[in-house]
Scaffold this motif. Structure first.
Motif, PDB file in Angstrom:
ATOM      1  N   ASP A 483       0.811  -1.217   0.000  1.00 24.91           N
ATOM      2  CA  ASP A 483       0.000   0.000   0.000  1.00 24.91           C
ATOM      3  C   ASP A 483       0.850   1.274   0.000  1.00 24.91           C
ATOM      4  O   ASP A 483       0.871   2.032   0.972  1.00 24.91           O
ATOM      5  CB  ASP A 483      -0.945  -0.033   1.218  1.00 24.91           C
ATOM      6  CG  ASP A 483      -2.159   0.863   1.036  1.00 24.91           C
ATOM      7  OD1 ASP A 483      -2.139   1.714   0.113  1.00 24.91           O
ATOM      8  OD2 ASP A 483      -3.121   0.719   1.812  1.00 24.91           O
ATOM      9  N   PRO A 484       1.543   1.526  -1.121  1.00 25.56           N
ATOM     10  CA  PRO A 484       2.420   2.705  -1.178  1.00 25.56           C
ATOM     11  C   PRO A 484       1.671   4.021  -0.968  1.00 25.56           C
ATOM     12  O   PRO A 484       2.213   4.960  -0.385  1.00 25.56           O
ATOM     13  CB  PRO A 484       3.049   2.637  -2.582  1.00 25.56           C
ATOM     14  CG  PRO A 484       2.256   1.639  -3.346  1.00 25.56           C
ATOM     15  CD  PRO A 484       1.603   0.736  -2.356  1.00 25.56           C
ATOM     16  N   GLU A 485       0.415   4.073  -1.411  1.00 32.36           N
ATOM     17  CA  GLU A 485      -0.366   5.304  -1.260  1.00 32.36           C
ATOM     18  C   GLU A 485      -0.592   5.642   0.213  1.00 32.36           C
ATOM     19  O   GLU A 485      -0.469   6.788   0.646  1.00 32.36           O
ATOM     20  CB  GLU A 485      -1.733   5.158  -1.961  1.00 32.36           C
ATOM     21  CG  GLU A 485      -1.696   5.509  -3.432  1.00 32.36           C
ATOM     22  CD  GLU A 485      -0.925   6.794  -3.696  1.00 32.36           C
ATOM     23  OE1 GLU A 485      -1.256   7.821  -3.060  1.00 32.36           O
ATOM     24  OE2 GLU A 485       0.022   6.771  -4.511  1.00 32.36           O
ATOM     25  N   ARG A 486      -0.958   4.605   0.958  1.00 33.07           N
ATOM     26  CA  ARG A 486      -1.218   4.820   2.385  1.00 33.07           C
ATOM     27  C   ARG A 486       0.069   5.261   3.102  1.00 33.07           C
ATOM     28  O   ARG A 486       0.030   6.072   4.031  1.00 33.07           O
ATOM     29  CB  ARG A 486      -1.765   3.523   3.016  1.00 33.07           C
ATOM     30  CG  ARG A 486      -2.270   3.733   4.424  1.00 33.07           C
ATOM     31  CD  ARG A 486      -2.961   2.487   4.975  1.00 33.07           C
ATOM     32  NE  ARG A 486      -3.405   2.723   6.347  1.00 33.07           N
ATOM     33  CZ  ARG A 486      -3.773   1.760   7.185  1.00 33.07           C
ATOM     34  NH1 ARG A 486      -3.761   0.496   6.795  1.00 33.07           N
ATOM     35  NH2 ARG A 486      -4.167   2.048   8.407  1.00 33.07           N
ATOM     36  N   PHE A 487       1.192   4.721   2.658  1.00 33.43           N
ATOM     37  CA  PHE A 487       2.488   5.113   3.224  1.00 33.43           C
ATOM     38  C   PHE A 487       2.717   6.618   3.047  1.00 33.43           C
ATOM     39  O   PHE A 487       3.053   7.338   3.991  1.00 33.43           O
ATOM     40  CB  PHE A 487       3.591   4.298   2.525  1.00 33.43           C
ATOM     41  CG  PHE A 487       5.000   4.723   2.833  1.00 33.43           C
ATOM     42  CD1 PHE A 487       5.505   4.650   4.120  1.00 33.43           C
ATOM     43  CD2 PHE A 487       5.835   5.182   1.805  1.00 33.43           C
ATOM     44  CE1 PHE A 487       6.827   5.025   4.392  1.00 33.43           C
ATOM     45  CE2 PHE A 487       7.154   5.559   2.073  1.00 33.43           C
ATOM     46  CZ  PHE A 487       7.648   5.479   3.370  1.00 33.43           C
ATOM     47  N   ILE A 488       2.485   7.085   1.839  1.00 37.86           N
ATOM     48  CA  ILE A 488       2.705   8.503   1.551  1.00 37.86           C
ATOM     49  C   ILE A 488       1.720   9.379   2.321  1.00 37.86           C
ATOM     50  O   ILE A 488       2.098  10.348   2.970  1.00 37.86           O
ATOM     51  CB  ILE A 488       2.619   8.756   0.026  1.00 37.86           C
ATOM     52  CG1 ILE A 488       3.751   8.008  -0.688  1.00 37.86           C
ATOM     53  CG2 ILE A 488       2.669  10.249  -0.292  1.00 37.86           C
ATOM     54  CD1 ILE A 488       3.644   7.982  -2.207  1.00 37.86           C
ATOM     55  N   GLU A 489       0.449   8.969   2.257  1.00 36.09           N
ATOM     56  CA  GLU A 489      -0.590   9.775   2.924  1.00 36.09           C
ATOM     57  C   GLU A 489      -0.389   9.861   4.437  1.00 36.09           C
ATOM     58  O   GLU A 489      -0.555  10.913   5.035  1.00 36.09           O
ATOM     59  CB  GLU A 489      -1.970   9.119   2.727  1.00 36.09           C
ATOM     60  CG  GLU A 489      -2.662   9.472   1.448  1.00 36.09           C
ATOM     61  CD  GLU A 489      -3.766   8.459   1.144  1.00 36.09           C
ATOM     62  OE1 GLU A 489      -4.342   7.872   2.104  1.00 36.09           O
ATOM     63  OE2 GLU A 489      -4.022   8.231  -0.053  1.00 36.09           O
ATOM     64  N   THR A 490      -0.075   8.706   5.053  1.00 40.13           N
ATOM     65  CA  THR A 490      -0.018   8.667   6.508  1.00 40.13           C
ATOM     66  C   THR A 490       1.149   9.458   7.064  1.00 40.13           C
ATOM     67  O   THR A 490       1.013  10.142   8.069  1.00 40.13           O
ATOM     68  CB  THR A 490       0.098   7.200   7.000  1.00 40.13           C
ATOM     69  OG1 THR A 490      -0.900   6.436   6.351  1.00 40.13           O
ATOM     70  CG2 THR A 490      -0.066   7.104   8.507  1.00 40.13           C
ATOM     71  N   TYR A 491       2.300   9.344   6.407  1.00 39.42           N
ATOM     72  CA  TYR A 491       3.504   9.888   7.039  1.00 39.42           C
ATOM     73  C   TYR A 491       4.125  11.090   6.342  1.00 39.42           C
ATOM     74  O   TYR A 491       4.911  11.801   6.946  1.00 39.42           O
ATOM     75  CB  TYR A 491       4.576   8.793   7.133  1.00 39.42           C
ATOM     76  CG  TYR A 491       4.098   7.536   7.819  1.00 39.42           C
ATOM     77  CD1 TYR A 491       3.902   7.514   9.197  1.00 39.42           C
ATOM     78  CD2 TYR A 491       3.829   6.379   7.088  1.00 39.42           C
ATOM     79  CE1 TYR A 491       3.460   6.360   9.835  1.00 39.42           C
ATOM     80  CE2 TYR A 491       3.390   5.226   7.725  1.00 39.42           C
ATOM     81  CZ  TYR A 491       3.203   5.226   9.094  1.00 39.42           C
ATOM     82  OH  TYR A 491       2.766   4.089   9.715  1.00 39.42           O
ATOM     83  N   TRP A 492       3.855  11.267   5.043  1.00 45.24           N
ATOM     84  CA  TRP A 492       4.660  12.235   4.288  1.00 45.24           C
ATOM     85  C   TRP A 492       3.892  13.392   3.695  1.00 45.24           C
ATOM     86  O   TRP A 492       4.482  14.403   3.343  1.00 45.24           O
ATOM     87  CB  TRP A 492       5.435  11.507   3.181  1.00 45.24           C
ATOM     88  CG  TRP A 492       6.276  10.402   3.724  1.00 45.24           C
ATOM     89  CD1 TRP A 492       5.938   9.078   3.790  1.00 45.24           C
ATOM     90  CD2 TRP A 492       7.566  10.518   4.350  1.00 45.24           C
ATOM     91  NE1 TRP A 492       6.943   8.366   4.404  1.00 45.24           N
ATOM     92  CE2 TRP A 492       7.955   9.221   4.748  1.00 45.24           C
ATOM     93  CE3 TRP A 492       8.423  11.594   4.585  1.00 45.24           C
ATOM     94  CZ2 TRP A 492       9.167   8.966   5.393  1.00 45.24           C
ATOM     95  CZ3 TRP A 492       9.633  11.350   5.218  1.00 45.24           C
ATOM     96  CH2 TRP A 492       9.995  10.046   5.613  1.00 45.24           C
ATOM     97  N   ASP A 493       2.581  13.264   3.562  1.00 46.80           N
ATOM     98  CA  ASP A 493       1.824  14.327   2.901  1.00 46.80           C
ATOM     99  C   ASP A 493       1.625  15.545   3.792  1.00 46.80           C
ATOM    100  O   ASP A 493       1.558  16.668   3.301  1.00 46.80           O
ATOM    101  CB  ASP A 493       0.456  13.809   2.441  1.00 46.80           C
ATOM    102  CG  ASP A 493       0.538  13.182   1.055  1.00 46.80           C
ATOM    103  OD1 ASP A 493       1.628  13.265   0.444  1.00 46.80           O
ATOM    104  OD2 ASP A 493      -0.467  12.613   0.593  1.00 46.80           O
TER     105      ASP A 493
END
Ligand code: WT7
Length: 660
Positions: A483-493
């Motif tokens: 789930d690369p999208e969730r990774f970006i959304e949760t921690y980096w956006d």
């Protein structure tokens, strides 16, 4: 910023390291300057010094595809070889790796030579069952040596482990097995817990019997509990039978630094657990570095005991990978702290002369509740350093820990980190830092953190905000499995700043405050920060105030909806055993409301304080404030399936309806 969030600031006690401790410490003060001048070079040097690379790396950090980091990417190493064979090759084969203690009192000693031999055989067993590099293996075991042996055997052949804590349900096992498509499950018939055998294999059977196809081809079963179990012919194999006939030699093949090492599931803000992915070279570098420097490890003489279960990140990083990479001698204990008697942990410390002890504030507070007479009955004089992890440690627990367990002299390191960070990020260094009870204090050498406003501006010293890590670090998570999208959304956006040199910053989800010295005080998850009449209040802070009162053993605070003030403070407290009959709940309520009011300010005074006999906790010991918020807001209590004891909420509800 309101004064409320600042009130931990009133904690003014300071504890400088003794000159003797400092003179012999592993880390010296110049390390900070060295790391700050070139963090990447610093980590590269640590990695070369602490690990043995089969193929040395030439590139340290590749952040071109941020937030997907690569560390040491052209290097190759074998993680298990670094934890085992190389210590034997260096002449330390006779050093004890584990003093294992079973709950009923049986014990086993494994030297580095023994552990290496076991892992080699287990690696051959895995290969004979068809497991190949990159395959996922689920591990559902009690705290027995086979848990560590399995993890290292999986790592040795380049497969990926997913350890599932032994307290998780069949549903949780199944969802984790499915998410990672595990081909093999390693379990035991059962393990010892609180004086009896708690079955494990039957739970795996239930998990795999659930509707739908699954990916598991074999179940490898360690015999431990000797409880009766069912057997699926063709699928199930006994560990001891496979090990008895396994080849004893096994050569560890090197894998890329970024080869996946493990997936570990952790809960997020949504219902579905996140499969946090860690890889090899960077993870091993930072776990080894922090274990050595934060715990001041002298591998020849120290006995290290981290009480965490290997089912959690703390067990991965500070029972398995960090300590073994450093060639440490450890204690591994199967059971609960209070079985068969309340002094069990202290007895283990006395027996093995534990010198470095690492545990969680929740455990410390429960020992405070039973009183110091229990630990005082044991010889704890071997202890020279104490560690804390998992949640903010309130100053009262900190002082008790130092006085009662650390003989009033042992330095305490309060270590902040997360499943996602892989290794310690913020902590004192014991020979260098003057300790402040309740503060995790300073970023590790080579790590840069900051505290930002919601809009992304640094708050500066003397203020609170959101904790971020501003630069990539070696043991950072590499993603969320599948789930690369969730990774970006949760921690980096949240703190993505297009145009900035280092535009991606890691959002940790924790509130923190910088004091006048720039030291970090963790204030709990930001979802636990309350807003009362426009003032920010920290649950951790009010809990700290409550437990600082002599009648209180444990406290949990939630922000409950309030028509007038937005949120109101509602507290749940457990009184100390000797106080339960000393006052009525109404009296306790009055005493504690004015206590908090006095300590922090009227704004923090709880609207209600409920005296309860238990608090709802997850199996990792975290208080489930969400459920308490349901009670405080008069709602039907939500999903309780992740509670360690699902009857707790019923007990609390019954009690409240009787008393309010
Ligand atoms: C969350 C991470 C790190 C291993 C155990 C928990 C809280 C952890 C501290 C500390 C204040 C702490 C944070 C963090 N936390 N250590 N020393 N002081 N808070 O791992 O389950 O991934 O939980 O635990 O809120 O975000 P985890």
């Amino acid at each position: 910023m309101s004064t409320n969030i600042d009130s931990l600031q009133h904690e003014t006690r300071r504890f400088a390291p003794s000159s003797e401790f400092s003179a012999n410490a592993v880390a010296t003060a110049e390390i900070y300057g060295r790391a700050a001048s070139d963090p990447e070079e610093f980590w590269a040097n640590q990695s070369r010094e602490l690990l043995q690379w089969e193929k040395p790396f030439t590139r340290t950090l590749d952040w071109d595809n941020a937030p997907f980091a690569k560390w040491f990417s052209d290097g190759r190493l074998n993680v298990a070889y670094n934890c085992l064979d190389r210590h034997v090759d260096a002449g330390h084969g006779d050093r004890v790796a584990f003093h294992w203690e079973g709950e009923p009192g049986d014990s086993r000693t494994l030297t580095y030579a023994d552990l290496t031999a076991e892992v080699k055989k287990a690696a051959n067993v895995l290969t004979s069952l068809g497991i190949r590099s990159g395959d996922r293996v689920a591990i559902y075991l009690p705290m027995i040596p086979e848990a560590v042996i399995s993890m290292l055997a999986v790592a040795r052949i380049g497969a990926v482990h997913s350890v599932i804590f032994g307290g998780f349900s069949a549903d949780s096992i199944r969802s984790r097995v499915d998410d990672a498509n595990a081909r093999l499950v390693i379990t035991a018939d059962g393990g010892w817990r609180k004086g009896k055998v708690s079955p494990l294999k039957p739970t795996v059977d239930d998990a795999l019997a659930k509707e739908g196809d699954h990916s598991v081809q074999n179940v490898l079963v360690v015999r431990r509990g000797e409880n009766a179990i069912e057997w699926t012919e063709g699928r199930d194999r006994w560990w001891h039978e496979e090990m008895a006939t396994a080849e004893t030699e096994h050569t560890a093949e090197a894998f890329d630094a970024e080869h996946p090492l493990f997936i570990l599931y952790t809960s997020g803000t949504t219902g579905k657990p996140k499969g946090i992915l860690h890889t090899s070279g960077g993870y091993l570098t930072q776990t080894a570095f922090t274990h050595k420097n934060v715990f001041d490890l002298k591998a020849e003489t120290d006995v290290f005991w981290c009480t965490a279960d290997v089912g959690w990140i703390t067990g991965h990083s500070y029972v398995v990978y960090g300590p073994l990479a450093n060639g440490a001698t450890q204690v591994l204990y199967e059971g609960t702290p209070d079985a068969p008697h309340p002094g069990r942990w202290w007895e283990v410390i006395e027996k093995y002369k534990v010198s470095i002890f690492y545990t969680a504030p929740t455990a410390i507070r429960s020992f405070m509740k039973t009183g110091r007479s229990v630990p005082d009955g044991f010889d704890l004089s071997s202890i020279r350093l104490l560690g804390s992890v998992g949640e903010p440690i309130n100053p009262e627990a900190w002082i008790w820990y130092r006085d009662v367990i650390g003989a009033g002299t042992a330095p305490i390191v309060d270590t902040w980190w997360q499943t996602e960070t892989g290794a310690i990020m913020v902590s004192a260094l014991p020979g260098i830092t003057t300790a402040k009870p309740g503060s995790a204090q300073v970023a590790m050498p080579g790590i840069t953190v900051d505290v930002l406003t919601d809009g992304g501006a640094p708050v500066g010293n003397g203020s609170g905000g959101l904790l971020v890590v501003t630069k990539p670090w070696p043991s950072m998570l590499r993603g969320i499995w599948g789930d690369p999208e969730r990774f970006i959304e949760t921690y980096w956006d949240k703190f993505d700043q297009p145009g900035a040199t280092n535009r991606r910053m890691y959002f940790a989800g924790d509130g923190a405050r910088l004091d006048e010295d720039g030291d970090i005080w963790l204030l709990g998850r930001v979802d636990d920060v309350m807003n009362v009449s426009g003032h920010r209040l920290s649950t951790a802070e009010i809990e700290s105030s409550l437990v600082s009162h002599p009648i209180v053993a444990e406290a949990a605070v939630v922000g409950a909806h309030d028509d007038t003030t937005g949120q109101a403070v509602v507290a749940f407290v457990i009184l100390r055993a000797d106080q339960e009959d000393a006052q009525t709940p109404e009296e306790a309520n009055g005493i504690l409301r004015s206590h908090v009011s006095e300590q922090i300010g009227a704004i923090a005074r709880p609207r209600q304080i409920f005296v309860v006999s238990e608090l709802p906790k997850t199996r990792s010991g975290k208080i489930m404030r969400r459920l308490l918020r349901d009670v405080a807001e008069g709602r039907e209590v939500g999903d309780t399936t992740t509670l360690a004891d699902t009857s707790v909420m019923q007990i609390i509800s019954d009690k409240l309806h009787g008393t309010t």
